[in-house]
Scaffold this active site. Structure first.
Site, PDB file in Angstrom:
ATOM      1  N   GLY A  17     -33.143 -44.383  11.497  1.00  0.00           N
ATOM      2  CA  GLY A  17     -33.158 -44.351  12.983  1.00  0.00           C
ATOM      3  C   GLY A  17     -31.850 -44.499  13.524  1.00  0.00           C
ATOM      4  O   GLY A  17     -31.251 -45.549  13.057  1.00  0.00           O
ATOM      5  N   GLY A  19     -30.633 -44.995  16.732  1.00  0.00           N
ATOM      6  CA  GLY A  19     -30.841 -45.316  18.149  1.00  0.00           C
ATOM      7  C   GLY A  19     -29.875 -46.787  18.190  1.00  0.00           C
ATOM      8  O   GLY A  19     -29.066 -47.015  17.481  1.00  0.00           O
ATOM      9  N   PHE A  20     -30.041 -47.400  19.477  1.00  0.00           N
ATOM     10  CA  PHE A  20     -29.270 -48.688  19.557  1.00  0.00           C
ATOM     11  C   PHE A  20     -29.377 -49.537  18.413  1.00  0.00           C
ATOM     12  O   PHE A  20     -28.466 -50.034  17.999  1.00  0.00           O
ATOM     13  CB  PHE A  20     -29.829 -49.286  20.824  1.00  0.00           C
ATOM     14  CG  PHE A  20     -29.514 -48.396  22.169  1.00  0.00           C
ATOM     15  CD1 PHE A  20     -28.292 -48.260  22.455  1.00  0.00           C
ATOM     16  CD2 PHE A  20     -30.311 -48.180  22.922  1.00  0.00           C
ATOM     17  CE1 PHE A  20     -27.867 -47.826  23.734  1.00  0.00           C
ATOM     18  CE2 PHE A  20     -30.294 -47.282  23.988  1.00  0.00           C
ATOM     19  CZ  PHE A  20     -28.995 -47.246  24.517  1.00  0.00           C
ATOM     20  N   VAL A  85     -38.276 -39.371   7.340  1.00  0.00           N
ATOM     21  CA  VAL A  85     -38.890 -40.184   6.273  1.00  0.00           C
ATOM     22  C   VAL A  85     -40.535 -39.953   6.271  1.00  0.00           C
ATOM     23  O   VAL A  85     -41.047 -39.921   7.267  1.00  0.00           O
ATOM     24  CB  VAL A  85     -38.774 -41.970   6.392  1.00  0.00           C
ATOM     25  CG1 VAL A  85     -39.556 -42.692   5.603  1.00  0.00           C
ATOM     26  CG2 VAL A  85     -37.309 -41.920   6.412  1.00  0.00           C
ATOM     27  N   GLU A 178     -37.661 -45.290  38.183  1.00  0.00           N
ATOM     28  CA  GLU A 178     -36.490 -44.273  38.345  1.00  0.00           C
ATOM     29  C   GLU A 178     -36.912 -42.934  38.467  1.00  0.00           C
ATOM     30  O   GLU A 178     -36.123 -42.129  39.250  1.00  0.00           O
ATOM     31  CB  GLU A 178     -35.626 -44.607  37.208  1.00  0.00           C
ATOM     32  CG  GLU A 178     -35.081 -46.111  37.256  1.00  0.00           C
ATOM     33  CD  GLU A 178     -34.580 -46.521  35.972  1.00  0.00           C
ATOM     34  OE1 GLU A 178     -33.971 -47.559  35.905  1.00  0.00           O
ATOM     35  OE2 GLU A 178     -34.729 -45.966  34.961  1.00  0.00           O
ATOM     36  N   ASP A 307     -37.711 -50.769  18.971  1.00  0.00           N
ATOM     37  CA  ASP A 307     -39.067 -50.494  19.717  1.00  0.00           C
ATOM     38  C   ASP A 307     -40.265 -50.212  18.530  1.00  0.00           C
ATOM     39  O   ASP A 307     -41.341 -50.267  18.982  1.00  0.00           O
ATOM     40  CB  ASP A 307     -39.122 -49.126  20.243  1.00  0.00           C
ATOM     41  CG  ASP A 307     -38.365 -49.232  21.692  1.00  0.00           C
ATOM     42  OD1 ASP A 307     -38.094 -50.281  22.209  1.00  0.00           O
ATOM     43  OD2 ASP A 307     -37.825 -48.254  22.451  1.00  0.00           O
ATOM     44  N   ALA A 323     -32.393 -51.880  25.561  1.00  0.00           N
ATOM     45  CA  ALA A 323     -31.309 -51.696  24.624  1.00  0.00           C
ATOM     46  C   ALA A 323     -30.584 -52.917  24.269  1.00  0.00           C
ATOM     47  O   ALA A 323     -30.179 -52.997  22.871  1.00  0.00           O
ATOM     48  CB  ALA A 323     -30.409 -50.488  25.391  1.00  0.00           C
TER      49      ALA A 323
END
Length: 426
Positions: A17, A19-20, A85, A178, A307, A323
């Protein structure tokens, strides 16, 4: 007799992964003498908090994404694999990839994020969420096509036109708030200037929230401020309401049917299937339950972060799925993994440092909760903008997003109003 397999010159840490959380771990590890393998099924890192801006034509996809190889190009011992994976063999310390390869590891960091949760319902095709660029482009296409079809609808088809101009957002957390605000800005300002037969009085935007207030993770006063701001944009906020059905004709909220061509899901998430790969305990959302060191109980060399993990910090509070928390977990997992590979003492239990909660409502209003300071309005929006620009990967991305927001603020123009992905074969 076969020759023995030579030992690796350096320990290998596999990160699943980008991501952040995963990138934060990779950056921390790159400062040390270890080999890093970074696996992701996409070739880019995505700044997910701004995906709704792509979905509402405020930004282009390239503004909030950057190729993973470009991000780690100055990390010579980092290998990037475009793969996914299928499973993990904990006894053999191997990761099984969808391509058929098996990858040995000395330490494994799983940061595979989350996906949408429809709480058991089959609504994904009719009510998409936004977790990827493809999701955002699909939602953008749906919104813009609805405006185009409404513009060309004849007066005798008033019911059809009303359906095109009705937008339903399900979920009153930051993403839902948002998204509703951005749709309002797009349809009631930019669209009004370019679609002669569409005015702000034609458009209906409904935000559905099952709880009794918006933004449950924020103080009640800021949730109320967000509701006032949305209602000022013309959004109908329905609190304490649940969507009981979604189909091709629209949604049913409680017992009321609402005809809507555009429904956006922002009500829930579910972790990736990492718990199944690892044969680990998970919570109701599918997140792996980890220890205070972020490792899977019973295996000190496998860490689950971001997450994908259900984390409780040293104070006993659940760590939010945002994040800054993911980046902190990435650094902590990397440091702990390094210490264990060296046989040294680790940094101890993970401690989350909160930098506050932020959410925006439209082009000049936001809510900010720093704990010691709570703001709403224009000043909060400026702080929200600065925070999001700061966290973007790459100077070019920051510069472009800043320029786009400034232009949008002054002119109401959303230059990314492109409808793509339609077969126009004649």
């Amino acid at each position: 007799m076969a020759a023995p397999v030579p030992a690796r010159p350096r320990p290998r840490v596999v990160i699943v992964g980008a991501g952040f959380a995963g990138l934060s771990a990779a950056r921390e590890l790159a400062r040390h003498d270890v080999d890093i393998v970074l696996i992701d099924k996409q070739n880019h890192h995505l700044f997910q908090p701004l995906l709704y801006q792509v979905a509402t034509a405020g930004l282009s996809p390239a503004d909030i994404a950057q190729p993973i190889r470009s991000i780690v190009r100055r990390q010579p011992r980092t290998q990037v694999l475009l793969d996914s994976v299928d499973g993990v063999d904990k006894a053999a310390r191997q990761v099984r990839l969808a391509s058929g390869a098996a990858l040995d590891y000395d330490a494994l960091i799983v940061a595979t994020g989350a996906r949408h949760s429809y709480f058991g319902a089959s609504w994904a095709d009719r009510a998409p969420g936004i977790k990827t660029i493809d999701d955002a482009i699909s939602v953008r296409r749906t919104i813009l096509l609805a405006l185009e079809k409404a513009e060309t609808s004849r007066q005798e088809h008033l019911a059809e036109r009303a359906e095109y101009l009705t937008f339903v957002v399900v979920g009153g957390g930051p993403t839902g708030v948002e998204m509703a605000g951005a749709i309002a800005e797009l349809t009631r300002a930019a669209a009004e200037a370019e679609f002669p037969h569409i005015t702000r009085h034609c458009v209906r935007i409904i935000l559905v929230q099952s709880e009794q207030r918006l933004l449950p993770s924020f103080p009640p006063s800021l949730g109320a401020a967000a509701q006032r701001a949305l209602e000022g944009l013309g959004v109908q906020v329905r609190l304490g309401s649940r969507v009981t059905a979604i189909d091709d004709d629209g949604v049913i909220i409680a017992d009321q049917r609402i005809a809507a061509s555009t429904v956006v899901w922002a009500a829930g998430v579910r972790a990736s299937p990492a718990a199944g790969w690892l044969d680990a305990a998970a919570d109701r959302a599918g997140r792996v339950i980890v220890g205070g060191d972020l490792a899977v109980p019973g295996d000190p060399h496998i860490f689950v972060i971001g997450d994908t993990a259900a984390v409780v910090d040293a104070s006993g509070k659940p760590v939010p799925g945002i994040a800054p928390a993911a980046k902190q977990m990435g650094r902590h997992a990397a440091r702990t993994a390094l210490a264990r590979l060296r046989g040294a003492a680790g940094p101890g239990a993970f401690r989350y440092r909160s930098f506050g909660n932020l959410a925006t409502i439209g082009r000049k209003c936001a809510v900010v909760d720093f704990g010691w300071l709570r703001l709403s309005g224009l000043l909060a929006w400026l702080l929200w903008s600065a925070a999001h620009i700061y966290f973007l990967i790459g100077f070019r991305n920051r510069l472009i997003v800043c320029a786009n927001w400034a232009w949008n603020y002054i002119t109401f123009d959303r230059g990314a109003r492109l409808i793509t992905g339609i077969d126009r074969t004649m």
